[in-house]
Design a protein around this motif. Sequence first.
Motif, PDB file in Angstrom:
ATOM      1  N   SER A 193       0.766  -1.279  -0.041  1.00  0.00           N
ATOM      2  CA  SER A 193      -0.029   0.026   0.007  1.00  0.00           C
ATOM      3  C   SER A 193       0.880   1.171  -0.051  1.00  0.00           C
ATOM      4  O   SER A 193       2.090   1.329   0.215  1.00  0.00           O
ATOM      5  CB  SER A 193      -0.674   0.000   1.244  1.00  0.00           C
ATOM      6  OG  SER A 193      -0.151   0.523   2.226  1.00  0.00           O
ATOM      7  N   TYR A 252       0.011   4.006   1.882  1.00  0.00           N
ATOM      8  CA  TYR A 252      -0.477   4.714   3.124  1.00  0.00           C
ATOM      9  C   TYR A 252      -0.254   4.007   4.534  1.00  0.00           C
ATOM     10  O   TYR A 252      -0.739   4.295   5.469  1.00  0.00           O
ATOM     11  CB  TYR A 252      -1.800   5.328   3.063  1.00  0.00           C
ATOM     12  CG  TYR A 252      -2.946   4.129   2.764  1.00  0.00           C
ATOM     13  CD1 TYR A 252      -3.271   3.512   3.859  1.00  0.00           C
ATOM     14  CD2 TYR A 252      -3.154   4.091   1.595  1.00  0.00           C
ATOM     15  CE1 TYR A 252      -4.427   2.307   3.578  1.00  0.00           C
ATOM     16  CE2 TYR A 252      -4.138   3.076   1.188  1.00  0.00           C
ATOM     17  CZ  TYR A 252      -4.547   2.383   2.229  1.00  0.00           C
ATOM     18  OH  TYR A 252      -5.697   1.432   1.849  1.00  0.00           O
ATOM     19  N   VAL A 288      -0.134   4.480  10.093  1.00  0.00           N
ATOM     20  CA  VAL A 288      -0.994   4.775   8.781  1.00  0.00           C
ATOM     21  C   VAL A 288      -1.079   6.373   8.734  1.00  0.00           C
ATOM     22  O   VAL A 288      -0.868   6.971   9.462  1.00  0.00           O
ATOM     23  CB  VAL A 288      -2.468   4.332   8.853  1.00  0.00           C
ATOM     24  CG1 VAL A 288      -2.563   2.710   8.998  1.00  0.00           C
ATOM     25  CG2 VAL A 288      -3.335   4.924  10.103  1.00  0.00           C
ATOM     26  N   LYS A 289      -1.343   6.690   7.556  1.00  0.00           N
ATOM     27  CA  LYS A 289      -1.626   8.196   7.061  1.00  0.00           C
ATOM     28  C   LYS A 289      -3.283   8.361   7.225  1.00  0.00           C
ATOM     29  O   LYS A 289      -4.124   7.765   6.605  1.00  0.00           O
ATOM     30  CB  LYS A 289      -1.333   8.488   5.828  1.00  0.00           C
ATOM     31  CG  LYS A 289       0.128   8.723   5.707  1.00  0.00           C
ATOM     32  CD  LYS A 289       0.749  10.056   6.698  1.00  0.00           C
ATOM     33  CE  LYS A 289       2.273   9.999   6.412  1.00  0.00           C
ATOM     34  NZ  LYS A 289       2.947  11.202   7.440  1.00  0.00           N
ATOM     35  N   LEU A 339      -4.081  13.481   6.769  1.00  0.00           N
ATOM     36  CA  LEU A 339      -2.761  12.959   6.270  1.00  0.00           C
ATOM     37  C   LEU A 339      -1.726  13.101   7.413  1.00  0.00           C
ATOM     38  O   LEU A 339      -0.612  13.567   7.294  1.00  0.00           O
ATOM     39  CB  LEU A 339      -2.269  14.093   5.074  1.00  0.00           C
ATOM     40  CG  LEU A 339      -3.195  13.947   3.945  1.00  0.00           C
ATOM     41  CD1 LEU A 339      -2.337  14.685   2.909  1.00  0.00           C
ATOM     42  CD2 LEU A 339      -3.210  12.463   3.313  1.00  0.00           C
ATOM     43  N   SER A 359       0.044  11.324  10.616  1.00  0.00           N
ATOM     44  CA  SER A 359       0.532   9.504  10.983  1.00  0.00           C
ATOM     45  C   SER A 359       0.053   9.346  12.430  1.00  0.00           C
ATOM     46  O   SER A 359       0.204   9.951  13.150  1.00  0.00           O
ATOM     47  CB  SER A 359       1.911   9.571  10.850  1.00  0.00           C
ATOM     48  OG  SER A 359       2.547   9.742   9.773  1.00  0.00           O
ATOM     49  N   SER A 403       4.997   9.222   2.891  1.00  0.00           N
ATOM     50  CA  SER A 403       4.167   8.405   2.550  1.00  0.00           C
ATOM     51  C   SER A 403       5.112   6.869   2.859  1.00  0.00           C
ATOM     52  O   SER A 403       6.214   6.906   3.139  1.00  0.00           O
ATOM     53  CB  SER A 403       4.578   8.194   0.566  1.00  0.00           C
ATOM     54  OG  SER A 403       4.047   6.989  -0.127  1.00  0.00           O
ATOM     55  N   TYR A 404       4.110   5.915   2.814  1.00  0.00           N
ATOM     56  CA  TYR A 404       4.573   4.613   3.194  1.00  0.00           C
ATOM     57  C   TYR A 404       4.765   3.436   2.230  1.00  0.00           C
ATOM     58  O   TYR A 404       4.663   2.337   2.639  1.00  0.00           O
ATOM     59  CB  TYR A 404       3.684   4.102   4.255  1.00  0.00           C
ATOM     60  CG  TYR A 404       3.823   4.757   5.681  1.00  0.00           C
ATOM     61  CD1 TYR A 404       5.156   5.389   6.135  1.00  0.00           C
ATOM     62  CD2 TYR A 404       2.770   5.443   6.453  1.00  0.00           C
ATOM     63  CE1 TYR A 404       4.961   6.219   7.182  1.00  0.00           C
ATOM     64  CE2 TYR A 404       2.790   6.090   7.583  1.00  0.00           C
ATOM     65  CZ  TYR A 404       3.857   6.642   7.897  1.00  0.00           C
ATOM     66  OH  TYR A 404       4.152   7.438   9.002  1.00  0.00           O
ATOM     67  N   CYS A 434       0.160   9.328  -2.080  1.00  0.00           N
ATOM     68  CA  CYS A 434      -0.203   8.722  -0.792  1.00  0.00           C
ATOM     69  C   CYS A 434      -1.368   9.456  -0.403  1.00  0.00           C
ATOM     70  O   CYS A 434      -2.620   9.153   0.072  1.00  0.00           O
ATOM     71  CB  CYS A 434       0.960   8.702   0.242  1.00  0.00           C
ATOM     72  SG  CYS A 434       0.405   8.470   1.852  1.00  0.00           S
ATOM     73  N   GLY A 435      -1.001  11.052  -0.469  1.00  0.00           N
ATOM     74  CA  GLY A 435      -2.021  12.055  -0.036  1.00  0.00           C
ATOM     75  C   GLY A 435      -3.636  11.773  -0.546  1.00  0.00           C
ATOM     76  O   GLY A 435      -4.483  12.104  -0.213  1.00  0.00           O
ATOM     77  N   THR A 493      -4.528   9.307  -2.349  1.00  0.00           N
ATOM     78  CA  THR A 493      -4.967   7.890  -2.177  1.00  0.00           C
ATOM     79  C   THR A 493      -5.831   8.011  -0.801  1.00  0.00           C
ATOM     80  O   THR A 493      -7.054   7.326  -0.884  1.00  0.00           O
ATOM     81  CB  THR A 493      -4.079   6.772  -2.418  1.00  0.00           C
ATOM     82  OG1 THR A 493      -3.584   6.879  -3.502  1.00  0.00           O
ATOM     83  CG2 THR A 493      -4.748   5.455  -2.162  1.00  0.00           C
ATOM     84  N   VAL A 494      -5.306   8.420   0.079  1.00  0.00           N
ATOM     85  CA  VAL A 494      -5.912   8.424   1.592  1.00  0.00           C
ATOM     86  C   VAL A 494      -7.252   9.351   1.282  1.00  0.00           C
ATOM     87  O   VAL A 494      -8.164   8.922   1.742  1.00  0.00           O
ATOM     88  CB  VAL A 494      -5.090   8.989   2.548  1.00  0.00           C
ATOM     89  CG1 VAL A 494      -5.833   9.376   3.777  1.00  0.00           C
ATOM     90  CG2 VAL A 494      -3.979   7.858   2.730  1.00  0.00           C
TER      91      VAL A 494
END
Length: 363
Positions: free
Chosen positions: A30, A32, A52-53, A57, A59, A105-106, A307-308, A310-311
């Motif tokens: 993934s 996030y 997670v984010k 956004l 953590s 991002s993760y 990542c941003g 997507t979340v």
Amino acid sequence: MAKKGVRLPEAEARDYDAEDRKRIQDDMDSMYAVPLSILPLETTGLKRARMVKNVKLQSAIEVFADKETGSGQLDVEDLPGEFDWPDDKTHPDLIIMRKLSVLQSYDIYSLRITLREHGIPVNDDVSLSLSADKQAELAGYMRSFTMPLIMQIYGSEDASIQSFQDVVGLFKDPDVKKARDKLQQMAEKLDIDLMEIPKFLEDYGDIFLSLSYYRQNMDNIMPVVNEFLDSMEGIRSNWQLRNDPALMKTCTMVENTINETCASISGRFETFNKASKSMWKNLNAERFRQVKGMIESYHTVIGGILCGLTVKMIHWKRLFPDPELGGPVRRAEFIMSEMKQGINRMRDLEQAQPMGAALDVDE
């Protein structure tokens, strides 16, 4: 949203089962989430959680999540109280968690870079790589990057080489002479030593797998992005909402940020494509290293923006699964309370490292 007072579960005296391993690998695939089990933490109770984010956004440490109860999250600074860590010194796990929390991002490609930069180790048995299932999903994307390599080296007449896996499989070919001849042909074409071929193939596959991964994430989220942007018209045309200057300003800011960052990511992909096509016109190891370095230098920017996006879009789709469901007032409330929070970080990432010109690899 992070909540205080969520008690982490006690460590279970059993090995990870198949479900645990699947959950961990899904997190590794993934953008996030990162499973804390990959880190050498001292606190057993942290190892089954993940960072997670959230929708803002920020953590957070997620200790449980399901459709019925939602997500139980902790702020990093809540950990000393949860575990009764001593007040007279900073616990080593808190140091790691603080460093991990500032990552944008993760995804594994950003993690490789930023974990190293922040001095965060991973367990010796952990490989920061995509799962076999995810790699299989990306086969269609990868084909556009691997077929030119195959054609450059073998040409269209070699029917036995149809995929990148076929090239890698040469190292296991029982016909040693046949395999060695083909690998020598590849080494000569690339102008490198035969012994360097395995490392070249590993790097080649990995860098274009990373680009395929980011492109797939972009393609997956764009339909929801378009739904969200289309919903702006309903908000602006609503008689109650259009006279709210703060809301109108926020809608414009959010809309512009999303449009600008999506255009930026698309532009970066186009630049990478141009550079790689130019590279294939006269492929050698040095030209590949230049393109590889360019793509890697933008991993954290692309990862952070995607990542941003997507979340934000996951939460939007969860609340409004159908464009016809949820009126403009509810959507406006979400934009003001959740969507705008932290979205400026995506713009800041893009502006901090604008895309330069494509590398000139024609010469």
